[in-house]
Design an enzyme around this catalytic site. Structure first.
Site, PDB file in Angstrom:
ATOM      1  CD  GLU A  90      -2.384  -1.193   2.908  1.00  0.00           C
ATOM      2  OE1 GLU A  90      -3.153  -2.018   3.127  1.00  0.00           O
ATOM      3  OE2 GLU A  90      -2.413  -0.138   3.410  1.00  0.00           O
ATOM      4  CB  CYS A 116       2.165   7.286   3.701  1.00  0.00           C
ATOM      5  SG  CYS A 116       2.104   5.747   4.828  1.00  0.00           S
ATOM      6  CB  CYS A 123       6.430  -5.688   9.246  1.00  0.00           C
ATOM      7  SG  CYS A 123       7.384  -4.866  10.363  1.00  0.00           S
ATOM      8  CB  CYS A 127       3.598  -3.981  16.441  1.00  0.00           C
ATOM      9  SG  CYS A 127       5.289  -3.335  16.175  1.00  0.00           S
ATOM     10  CB  CYS A 130       1.010  -3.365  13.390  1.00  0.00           C
ATOM     11  SG  CYS A 130       1.132  -3.109  11.611  1.00  0.00           S
ATOM     12  CB  CYS A 347      -0.226   0.321   8.938  1.00  0.00           C
ATOM     13  SG  CYS A 347       1.114  -0.686   8.435  1.00  0.00           S
TER      14      CYS A 347
HETATM   15  N1  SAH Z   1       7.516   0.204  10.884  1.00  0.00           N
HETATM   16  C1  SAH Z   1       7.397   1.584  11.090  1.00  0.00           C
HETATM   17  C2  SAH Z   1       6.821   2.130  10.018  1.00  0.00           C
HETATM   18  C3  SAH Z   1       5.387   1.660   9.678  1.00  0.00           C
HETATM   19  S1  SAH Z   1       4.052   1.534  10.799  1.00  0.00           S
HETATM   20  C4  SAH Z   1       6.821   1.873  12.475  1.00  0.00           C
HETATM   21  O1  SAH Z   1       6.645   0.941  13.141  1.00  0.00           O
HETATM   22  O2  SAH Z   1       7.140   2.845  12.925  1.00  0.00           O
HETATM   23  C5  SAH Z   1       3.595   3.495  10.674  1.00  0.00           C
HETATM   24  C6  SAH Z   1       2.832   3.954  11.914  1.00  0.00           C
HETATM   25  O3  SAH Z   1       1.588   3.240  12.003  1.00  0.00           O
HETATM   26  C7  SAH Z   1       3.375   3.434  13.135  1.00  0.00           C
HETATM   27  O4  SAH Z   1       3.634   4.513  14.045  1.00  0.00           O
HETATM   28  C8  SAH Z   1       2.478   2.346  13.835  1.00  0.00           C
HETATM   29  O5  SAH Z   1       2.631   2.421  15.133  1.00  0.00           O
HETATM   30  C9  SAH Z   1       1.275   2.776  13.252  1.00  0.00           C
HETATM   31  N2  SAH Z   1       0.156   1.780  13.244  1.00  0.00           N
HETATM   32  C10 SAH Z   1       0.393   0.549  13.170  1.00  0.00           C
HETATM   33  N3  SAH Z   1      -0.971   0.058  13.087  1.00  0.00           N
HETATM   34  C11 SAH Z   1      -1.849   1.059  13.495  1.00  0.00           C
HETATM   35  C12 SAH Z   1      -3.433   0.995  14.048  1.00  0.00           C
HETATM   36  N4  SAH Z   1      -4.077  -0.232  13.932  1.00  0.00           N
HETATM   37  N5  SAH Z   1      -4.014   2.172  14.248  1.00  0.00           N
HETATM   38  C13 SAH Z   1      -3.058   3.340  14.268  1.00  0.00           C
HETATM   39  N6  SAH Z   1      -1.806   3.437  14.000  1.00  0.00           N
HETATM   40  C14 SAH Z   1      -1.128   2.055  13.684  1.00  0.00           C
HETATM   41 FE1  SF4 Z   2       6.179  -3.661  11.580  1.00  0.00          FE
HETATM   42 FE2  SF4 Z   2       3.558  -2.749  11.959  1.00  0.00          FE
HETATM   43 FE3  SF4 Z   2       5.211  -2.822  14.007  1.00  0.00          FE
HETATM   44 FE4  SF4 Z   2       5.609  -0.873  12.115  1.00  0.00          FE
HETATM   45  S1  SF4 Z   2       3.733  -1.075  13.454  1.00  0.00           S
HETATM   46  S2  SF4 Z   2       7.230  -2.157  12.899  1.00  0.00           S
HETATM   47  S3  SF4 Z   2       4.809  -2.100  10.122  1.00  0.00           S
HETATM   48  S4  SF4 Z   2       4.431  -4.683  12.733  1.00  0.00           S
END
Ligand code: SAH
Ligand code: SF4
Length: 358
Positions: A90, A116, A123, A127, A130, A347
């Site tokens: 994306e 973005c 990944c 997390c 995520c 994301c």
């Molecule tokens: N991997 C990197 C960049 C991609 S994620 C990182 O983690 O920083 C980009 C942002 O989206 C991160 O700050 C992450 O915490 C946020 N994000 C992921 N899942 C989300 C969700 N369900 N709601 C809001 N923000 C989210």
């Molecule tokens: Fe990876 Fe999602 Fe964690 Fe960013 S927030 S490091 S994309 S698992």
């Protein structure tokens, strides 16, 4: 499956000049790639047919195609791309500021946009909040696939090459886990004869691989960093971001202190607010303490729920109370507008939706 042919977008101008002669042709090709946003060799009108045929044996032009697009009422457009090997990623077109007109309807200022981009398919960081993490890790994006997201979005939105644009590496994947290709893409974006997007306009968001933060700093690319902090103690942070065990909060703060930062700028700390997890004022208090001595800016993000998650979106009142606490204690703090809230904004959500439908 490996990528069969590299894309022309994988290379800096200098690298292309080593492979394509005469070198003035490379300047022309660069114009086609980054000023005209050419999709294939056919579009490159002033390049001799024989050279194009020779190039087509070795390279492709655009390594991806748009397969889905969702347009939000606030101007956000979310794109799903299919790569050469059928994998999908994306990218999001964000409208940061509306255009401004005077009383005679004359344009004073053009609208401002940020793109973005994704850096990986999936990944490894995993997390717990995520959606991208749920599908595991598939592969790194090539530099060309990172660059192509910006070229394709500018093309699709008819955004002239010399109009300013900001890039945030906040799409799918952990940018610092793909540092070599990320650094190459940053460099290609900066090319004077290309898109000429300076490091100042590029922000790398990381979940906090502290050793790689140091490496990125040593490369001196002039980019900004944003740290996805999300928690103020290691126990909760490890629950949210498992690799916090190896790269704990302290190691991240130390790496940030070593990172070369434009003295007029601040390091952005992203703090994803999850209801009853980290939305209390005790956490806000710890955050102030943690960031003392750093030129920091905090961006509070509403957790964006998706089917199957146990985490919940915080209330607006708690979010504002959290922000007020930080501001009252001298920390610059914004609440991230939930852009594209009516589309699959967070994301990984558009990809998930599309795969669910296929
Ligand atoms: N991997 C990197 C960049 C991609 S994620 C990182 O983690 O920083 C980009 C942002 O989206 C991160 O700050 C992450 O915490 C946020 N994000 C992921 N899942 C989300 C969700 N369900 N709601 C809001 N923000 C989210
Ligand atoms: Fe990876 Fe999602 Fe964690 Fe960013 S927030 S490091 S994309 S698992």
């Amino acid at each position: 499956m490996s990528i069969l042919k590299p894309s022309l977008l994988d290379f800096t101008q200098k690298e292309l000049m080593e492979q394509i002669k005469p070198s003035f042709r490379v300047k022309q090709i660069f114009g086609w790639l980054y000023h005209q946003y050419a999709q294939d060799f056919d579009e490159m009108k002033n390049i001799p047919k024989a050279l194009k045929e020779e190039l087509a044996q070795k390279f492709i032009v655009n390594p991806m195609k748009i397969i889905r697009k969702e347009i939000s009422s606030d101007g956000t457009i979310k794109y799903l791309f299919e790569l050469q090997d059928g994998k999908t990623v994306e990218a999001v077109w964000l409208k940061m500021k509306d255009e401004q007109r005077d009383e005679n309807d004359e344009l004073i200022q053009e609208a401002k946009y940020t793109i973005c981009v994704s850096t990986q398919v999936g990944c490894k960081v995993g997390c717990s909040f995520c959606l991208t993490a749920k599908g595991g890790f598939t592969r790194d994006l090539t530099a060309g696939e990172i660059v192509a997201q910006v070229v394709n979005l500018k093309r699709d939105n008819d955004h002239k090459h010399n109009r300013k644009i900001n890039i945030v590496y906040m799409g799918m994947g952990e940018p610092l886990d793909n540092l070599t290709n990320l650094a190459k893409a940053i460099e290609i974006f900066q090319e004077e004869d290309g898109l000429a997007i300076s490091g100042k306009r590029q922000t790398v968001s990381t979940s906090g691989l502290s050793s790689k933060i140091d490496k990125l700093g040593e490369m001196d690319l002039g980019v900004h960093i944003a740290i996805s902090l999300h928690a103020v103690d290691d126990e909760l942070r490890t629950e949210l971001i498992p690799m916090n065990k190896a790269h704990n909060i302290n190691s991240i703060i130390e790496a940030v202190k070593r990172f070369p930062i434009d003295t007029r700028k601040r390091v952005m700390f992203e703090y994803l607010v999850i209801k009853n997890k980290n939305d209390d004022l005790a956490s806000a208090k710890k955050l102030v303490k943690l960031l003392s001595g750093i030129k920091a800016k905090v961006n509070l993000i509403f957790f964006n729920p998706y089917p199957g998650t146990t985490y919940e979106r915080p209330s607006r009142a708690d979010m504002i109370a959290f922000q007020e606490y930080l501001t009252n204690h001298g920390l610059l703090c914004t609440i991230r507008d939930s852009k594209g809230i009516d589309i699959s904004a967070a994301c990984g959500q558009l990809k998930e939706k599309t795969e669910g439908e296929l």
